[in-house]
Design a protein around this motif. Structure first.
Motif, PDB file in Angstrom:
ATOM      1  N   THR A  35      53.942  45.232  54.738  1.00  0.00           N
ATOM      2  CA  THR A  35      52.812  44.719  53.947  1.00  0.00           C
ATOM      3  C   THR A  35      51.890  43.834  54.792  1.00  0.00           C
ATOM      4  OG1 THR A  35      54.274  42.957  53.160  1.00  0.00           O
ATOM      5  CG2 THR A  35      53.985  44.867  51.733  1.00  0.00           C
ATOM      6  N   GLY A  36      52.449  42.997  55.656  1.00  0.00           N
ATOM      7  CA  GLY A  36      51.659  42.276  56.660  1.00  0.00           C
ATOM      8  C   GLY A  36      50.710  41.229  56.129  1.00  0.00           C
ATOM      9  N   ILE A  37      49.655  40.969  56.928  1.00  0.00           N
ATOM     10  CA  ILE A  37      48.649  39.941  56.647  1.00  0.00           C
ATOM     11  C   ILE A  37      47.278  40.599  56.737  1.00  0.00           C
ATOM     12  CG2 ILE A  37      47.694  37.721  57.366  1.00  0.00           C
ATOM     13  CD1 ILE A  37      50.426  37.224  58.749  1.00  0.00           C
ATOM     14  N   HIS A  38      46.568  40.674  55.617  1.00  0.00           N
ATOM     15  CA  HIS A  38      45.272  41.353  55.578  1.00  0.00           C
ATOM     16  C   HIS A  38      44.352  40.679  54.564  1.00  0.00           C
ATOM     17  CE1 HIS A  38      46.800  44.677  58.017  1.00  0.00           C
ATOM     18  NE2 HIS A  38      47.868  44.705  57.228  1.00  0.00           N
ATOM     19  N   ASN A  39      43.061  40.949  54.696  1.00  0.00           N
ATOM     20  CA  ASN A  39      42.084  40.454  53.737  1.00  0.00           C
ATOM     21  C   ASN A  39      42.250  41.176  52.403  1.00  0.00           C
ATOM     22  OD1 ASN A  39      41.069  38.875  55.780  1.00  0.00           O
ATOM     23  ND2 ASN A  39      39.230  40.107  56.107  1.00  0.00           N
ATOM     24  N   GLU A  40      41.983  40.441  51.325  1.00  0.00           N
ATOM     25  CA  GLU A  40      41.931  41.026  49.994  1.00  0.00           C
ATOM     26  C   GLU A  40      40.628  40.625  49.330  1.00  0.00           C
ATOM     27  OE1 GLU A  40      46.788  40.842  49.208  1.00  0.00           O
ATOM     28  OE2 GLU A  40      45.405  39.958  47.742  1.00  0.00           O
ATOM     29  N   TRP A  41      40.012  41.557  48.620  1.00  0.00           N
ATOM     30  CA  TRP A  41      38.755  41.250  47.943  1.00  0.00           C
ATOM     31  C   TRP A  41      38.696  41.932  46.585  1.00  0.00           C
ATOM     32  CZ3 TRP A  41      35.753  45.427  46.655  1.00  0.00           C
ATOM     33  CH2 TRP A  41      35.888  46.588  47.413  1.00  0.00           C
ATOM     34  N   ALA A  42      37.812  41.417  45.739  1.00  0.00           N
ATOM     35  CA  ALA A  42      37.605  41.995  44.411  1.00  0.00           C
ATOM     36  C   ALA A  42      36.124  41.929  44.076  1.00  0.00           C
ATOM     37  CB  ALA A  42      38.422  41.252  43.361  1.00  0.00           C
ATOM     38  N   ALA A  43      35.671  42.897  43.296  1.00  0.00           N
ATOM     39  CA  ALA A  43      34.291  42.935  42.822  1.00  0.00           C
ATOM     40  C   ALA A  43      34.288  43.467  41.399  1.00  0.00           C
ATOM     41  CB  ALA A  43      33.427  43.821  43.724  1.00  0.00           C
ATOM     42  N   LYS A  44      33.321  43.015  40.605  1.00  0.00           N
ATOM     43  CA  LYS A  44      33.217  43.512  39.236  1.00  0.00           C
ATOM     44  C   LYS A  44      31.769  43.484  38.777  1.00  0.00           C
ATOM     45  CE  LYS A  44      34.622  38.954  37.386  1.00  0.00           C
ATOM     46  NZ  LYS A  44      35.633  38.246  36.547  1.00  0.00           N
ATOM     47  N   VAL A  45      31.414  44.445  37.922  1.00  0.00           N
ATOM     48  CA  VAL A  45      30.086  44.521  37.319  1.00  0.00           C
ATOM     49  C   VAL A  45      30.264  44.876  35.852  1.00  0.00           C
ATOM     50  CG1 VAL A  45      28.869  45.153  39.439  1.00  0.00           C
ATOM     51  CG2 VAL A  45      29.808  46.941  37.969  1.00  0.00           C
ATOM     52  N   GLY A  46      29.379  44.369  35.027  1.00  0.00           N
ATOM     53  CA  GLY A  46      29.488  44.687  33.607  1.00  0.00           C
ATOM     54  C   GLY A  46      28.358  44.093  32.808  1.00  0.00           C
ATOM     55  N   GLY A  47      28.423  44.312  31.511  1.00  0.00           N
ATOM     56  CA  GLY A  47      27.372  43.822  30.633  1.00  0.00           C
ATOM     57  C   GLY A  47      27.847  43.685  29.202  1.00  0.00           C
ATOM     58  N   GLY A  48      26.981  43.105  28.390  1.00  0.00           N
ATOM     59  CA  GLY A  48      27.283  42.914  26.982  1.00  0.00           C
ATOM     60  C   GLY A  48      26.032  42.998  26.152  1.00  0.00           C
ATOM     61  N   TYR A  49      26.210  43.240  24.861  1.00  0.00           N
ATOM     62  CA  TYR A  49      25.057  43.328  23.962  1.00  0.00           C
ATOM     63  C   TYR A  49      25.474  42.798  22.598  1.00  0.00           C
ATOM     64  CZ  TYR A  49      20.660  45.009  22.084  1.00  0.00           C
ATOM     65  OH  TYR A  49      19.405  45.064  21.525  1.00  0.00           O
ATOM     66  N   ARG A  50      24.572  42.069  21.955  1.00  0.00           N
ATOM     67  CA  ARG A  50      24.840  41.462  20.646  1.00  0.00           C
ATOM     68  C   ARG A  50      23.714  41.799  19.686  1.00  0.00           C
ATOM     69  NH1 ARG A  50      27.706  35.792  19.764  1.00  0.00           N
ATOM     70  NH2 ARG A  50      27.348  35.411  17.543  1.00  0.00           N
ATOM     71  N   PHE A  51      24.074  42.253  18.476  1.00  0.00           N
ATOM     72  CA  PHE A  51      23.056  42.584  17.472  1.00  0.00           C
ATOM     73  C   PHE A  51      23.660  42.403  16.088  1.00  0.00           C
ATOM     74  CE2 PHE A  51      25.432  46.427  18.203  1.00  0.00           C
ATOM     75  CZ  PHE A  51      25.545  47.031  16.956  1.00  0.00           C
ATOM     76  N   GLY A 106      55.953  23.906  58.611  1.00  0.00           N
ATOM     77  CA  GLY A 106      56.574  24.752  59.602  1.00  0.00           C
ATOM     78  C   GLY A 106      57.689  25.619  59.060  1.00  0.00           C
ATOM     79  N   GLY A 107      57.870  25.641  57.741  1.00  0.00           N
ATOM     80  CA  GLY A 107      58.930  26.443  57.160  1.00  0.00           C
ATOM     81  C   GLY A 107      58.562  27.896  56.997  1.00  0.00           C
ATOM     82  N   ASN A 108      57.278  28.231  57.125  1.00  0.00           N
ATOM     83  CA  ASN A 108      56.798  29.603  56.999  1.00  0.00           C
ATOM     84  C   ASN A 108      57.194  30.217  55.654  1.00  0.00           C
ATOM     85  OD1 ASN A 108      57.850  29.647  60.307  1.00  0.00           O
ATOM     86  ND2 ASN A 108      55.677  29.800  59.781  1.00  0.00           N
ATOM     87  N   GLY A 109      57.192  29.397  54.615  1.00  0.00           N
ATOM     88  CA  GLY A 109      57.599  29.880  53.302  1.00  0.00           C
ATOM     89  C   GLY A 109      56.480  30.382  52.430  1.00  0.00           C
ATOM     90  N   CYS A 110      55.220  30.233  52.862  1.00  0.00           N
ATOM     91  CA  CYS A 110      54.082  30.674  52.048  1.00  0.00           C
ATOM     92  C   CYS A 110      53.764  32.125  52.394  1.00  0.00           C
ATOM     93  CB  CYS A 110      52.872  29.777  52.290  1.00  0.00           C
ATOM     94  SG  CYS A 110      53.140  28.062  51.766  1.00  0.00           S
ATOM     95  N   THR A 111      54.603  33.032  51.928  1.00  0.00           N
ATOM     96  CA  THR A 111      54.489  34.436  52.315  1.00  0.00           C
ATOM     97  C   THR A 111      54.314  35.354  51.112  1.00  0.00           C
ATOM     98  OG1 THR A 111      56.891  34.680  52.263  1.00  0.00           O
ATOM     99  CG2 THR A 111      55.885  34.072  54.371  1.00  0.00           C
ATOM    100  N   ASP A 112      53.931  34.786  49.975  1.00  0.00           N
ATOM    101  CA  ASP A 112      53.736  35.584  48.771  1.00  0.00           C
ATOM    102  C   ASP A 112      52.313  35.405  48.257  1.00  0.00           C
ATOM    103  OD1 ASP A 112      54.066  37.137  46.537  1.00  0.00           O
ATOM    104  OD2 ASP A 112      55.263  35.687  45.432  1.00  0.00           O
ATOM    105  N   ASN A 129      48.859  36.517  53.278  1.00  0.00           N
ATOM    106  CA  ASN A 129      50.194  36.742  53.819  1.00  0.00           C
ATOM    107  C   ASN A 129      51.106  37.355  52.758  1.00  0.00           C
ATOM    108  OD1 ASN A 129      52.935  36.367  54.769  1.00  0.00           O
ATOM    109  ND2 ASN A 129      52.119  34.899  56.261  1.00  0.00           N
ATOM    110  N   ARG A 130      51.538  38.623  52.995  1.00  0.00           N
ATOM    111  CA  ARG A 130      52.435  39.313  52.073  1.00  0.00           C
ATOM    112  C   ARG A 130      53.780  39.635  52.735  1.00  0.00           C
ATOM    113  NH1 ARG A 130      50.523  38.641  46.929  1.00  0.00           N
ATOM    114  NH2 ARG A 130      48.266  38.992  46.876  1.00  0.00           N
ATOM    115  N   HIS A 131      54.163  38.872  53.742  1.00  0.00           N
ATOM    116  CA  HIS A 131      55.434  39.112  54.410  1.00  0.00           C
ATOM    117  C   HIS A 131      56.625  38.891  53.480  1.00  0.00           C
ATOM    118  CE1 HIS A 131      54.330  40.274  58.357  1.00  0.00           C
ATOM    119  NE2 HIS A 131      53.790  39.121  58.734  1.00  0.00           N
ATOM    120  N   GLY A 132      56.408  38.217  52.357  1.00  0.00           N
ATOM    121  CA  GLY A 132      57.488  38.056  51.399  1.00  0.00           C
ATOM    122  C   GLY A 132      57.954  39.383  50.829  1.00  0.00           C
ATOM    123  N   ASP A 133      57.097  40.425  50.902  1.00  0.00           N
ATOM    124  CA  ASP A 133      57.473  41.755  50.422  1.00  0.00           C
ATOM    125  C   ASP A 133      58.200  42.574  51.474  1.00  0.00           C
ATOM    126  OD1 ASP A 133      56.408  41.437  47.857  1.00  0.00           O
ATOM    127  OD2 ASP A 133      54.400  42.019  48.505  1.00  0.00           O
TER     128      ASP A 133
END
Length: 544
Positions: A371-387, A309-315, A346-350
């Motif tokens: 800053t408020g409270i909102h969804n955050e997402w990430a996506a990535k695509v890539g590849g590699g080659y060895r010879f 109940g301390g509401n300290g998780c805001t970062d 939760n980004r209310h710490g900002d």
């Protein structure tokens, strides 16, 4: 063979007499009497084995008269890799029931493996801040110890299936340990695997993180790509290169080089805005580093009184999280695609607008931070080659990453969580002992920034500050290094890296896997905008 068997049984009997209560004063006659009894039991068991072997419908063809038998058919003909269970009571040896057939091992079908990884380095670094200078240190980098267990279910009628478990802990070889080194703090789980894949529950690196884990030749060092990649706002935390608590996940088998994995982690937070601890977690906000940024641990700077109940998780504390990855490897070619979503971050710490502690934050130009409270997402695509290029194998990796925070237009000028990033590395292998690598990482500019950063000036700091969202906050990291392999388990490395950034940026070296982070901060822990950070490190890695 019979002599060896009797010697073993004699030893067993003597051991029993040595440790058995009143039997300590037993005479030699007592010993011989017990040996006679055991020999009779063994004879009865051998008779049963012969009866079972003779009852089999088909027997192997007998060798030619001139050919010597390769083995004892009574002892070996009935051995099977996965014997079928025998209904109770079944045969017993020394009072211990044989689990699956008269000739199966006396122990259960469980394999226990001890394993670990030790990485220690000596580092020299300079963050270019006016009151810091060049320093050096010793670090233990993702050193760990674990126990892995696999219980085979095939002998009990579940073909191809097993119960699997793992307990893994961080080991702080060079630092004073705290709860980060408690047993089970790293990947730990219980699950079931079979021909269809595996389902596990516990805590683990997310599929998003695992998708490119092997792509960074400088993992664990101060040149680790998490200084930028997966790191939404800089500093010392890579939110999308994470180990998630209280999670359930699925790992598919590999189909023609293709593998899929997916994870869900319930937020299980006391507060609707995810500002409290999750059920089962204490002093640890969801998505925060232990005792570090966003953890609300006492003395970390952002902590508030009270456990619940301390509401300290805001970062950066979030609710439910979802992660998925698709990896492909076929010969020299590698490819991947991954996605991860954090709900209600939760980004209310900002902005200072957390419930009960409302203290709005204003920048130098008078604008109020949202800053408020909102969804955050990430996506990535890539590849590699060895010879093989004639010197040895040459390995390329590259991927592109999108990180987004879904904010309203009024919050966009303070949104440092939305940006793109790119990573590329090349490794030249020379024979079996050497590899030489280079990597480049870039963070594009964000839409905004909620921070006021100190200027890097011994006269003006800390009184003078700069408004971060008025300046470029892009960054570049350049890394080179070499590694010598003593064998498949032990190696030595040397790495040099440099992080350059715009005046509004505040990224750190070693943000994910190194024993400590090197950030652009002064002696008062004020963040210096745009610091150029340089480091060199050498160390050894031993896996067992």
């Amino acid at each position: 063979m019979k002599g060896k068997f009797l010697s073993g049984t004699a030893c067993a009997a003597l051991c029993l007499l040595s440790f058995g209560g009143t039997a300590r004063s037993a005479t030699l006659d007592d010993v011989m009497a017990r040996l006679d009894k055991i020999e009779k039991e063994n004879a009865e068991l051998r008779a049963k084995v012969r009866t079972l072997s003779a009852a089999k419908p088909a027997a192997p063809a007998a060798p030619a008269a001139t050919e010597k038998p390769k083995s004892n058919p009574v002892v070996h003909a009935a051995v099977a890799s996965s014997p079928a269970p025998v209904p109770p009571p079944g045969p017993r040896i020394g009072g211990i029931p044989v689990k699956a057939g008269p000739l199966a091992p006396l122990i259960d079908n469980t394999t226990v493996t001890l394993y670990g990884s030790i990485d220690l380095s000596a580092d020299v670094f300079n963050n270019s801040v006016f009151d810091q200078g060049t320093k050096w240190g010793v670090a233990s980098n993702i050193s760990s110890f674990g126990v892995r267990v696999r219980h085979n279910l095939a002998p009990y009628g579940w073909d191809g299936m097993a119960v699997v478990a793992q307990l893994e802990s961080q080991v702080d070889f060079a630092a004073a340990p705290n709860e980060r080194a408690a047993f089970g703090t790293r990947d730990s789980y219980l699950g079931v695997e079979g021909p269809w894949g595996a389902v596990k529950a516990g805590k683990t690196d997310t599929p998003y993180k695992r998708a490119t884990n092997a792509w960074d030749p400088f993992s664990r060092t101060l040149g680790d790509y998490n200084s930028i990649m997966g790191n939404t706002g800089g500093d010392n935390r890579a939110e999308f290169d994470w180990r998630m608590n209280h999670a359930i996940w699925y790992e598919s088998p590999i189909w023609n080089g293709l593998q899929f994995s997916a994870l869900i982690s319930p937020g299980q937070n006391y507060a609707r805005d995810n500002s409290d601890y999750a059920y089962g977690d204490y002093f640890q906000c969801n998505g925060a580093s232990t005792r570090g940024s966003g953890s609300n641990f006492p003395g970390t700077g952002g902590a508030v009184p009270g456990n619940i109940g301390g509401n300290g998780c805001t970062d950066g504390s979030y609710g439910n999280a979802y992660s998925a990855a698709l990896n492909y490897k076929n010969g020299p070619f590698t490819a991947m695609a991954a996605y991860e979503l954090h709900e209600g971050v939760n980004r209310h710490g900002d902005d200072g607008l957390q419930p009960g502690l409302i203290a709005p934050v204003f920048l130098a130009d008078g604008s109020q931070v949202f800053t408020g409270i909102h969804n955050e997402w990430a996506a990535k695509v890539g590849g590699g080659y060895r010879f093989n290029d004639g010197i040895g194998d040459l390995q390329f990796y590259s991927y592109y990453e999108w990180i987004r925070r879904e904010v309203t237009p009024i919050e966009q000028p303070f949104n440092e969580r939305s940006r793109d990033g790119v990573y590329a590395s090349v490794t030249q292998f020379i024979g079996k002992q050497w590899s030489v690598s280079a990597a480049y990482t870039h963070a594009f500019r964000t839409p905004g920034n909620p921070a006021m950063l100190s200027v890097n000036d011994p006269v003006l700091a800390p009184a003078a500050t700069l408004q971060a969202n008025l300046f470029d906050d892009s960054a570049n990291q350049y890394t080179i290094g070499a590694r010598y392999y003593f064998n498949d388990w032990a190696s030595w490395y040397i790495v040099a890296t440099e992080l350059t950034q715009g005046p509004g940026a505040h990224y750190c070296l070693g943000a994910s896997g190194h024993g400590y982070q090197v950030c652009g901060r002064d002696a008062a822990n004020d963040t210096i905008g745009g610091a150029t950070i340089k480091a060199a490190t050498t160390g050894m890695t031993f896996n067992f």
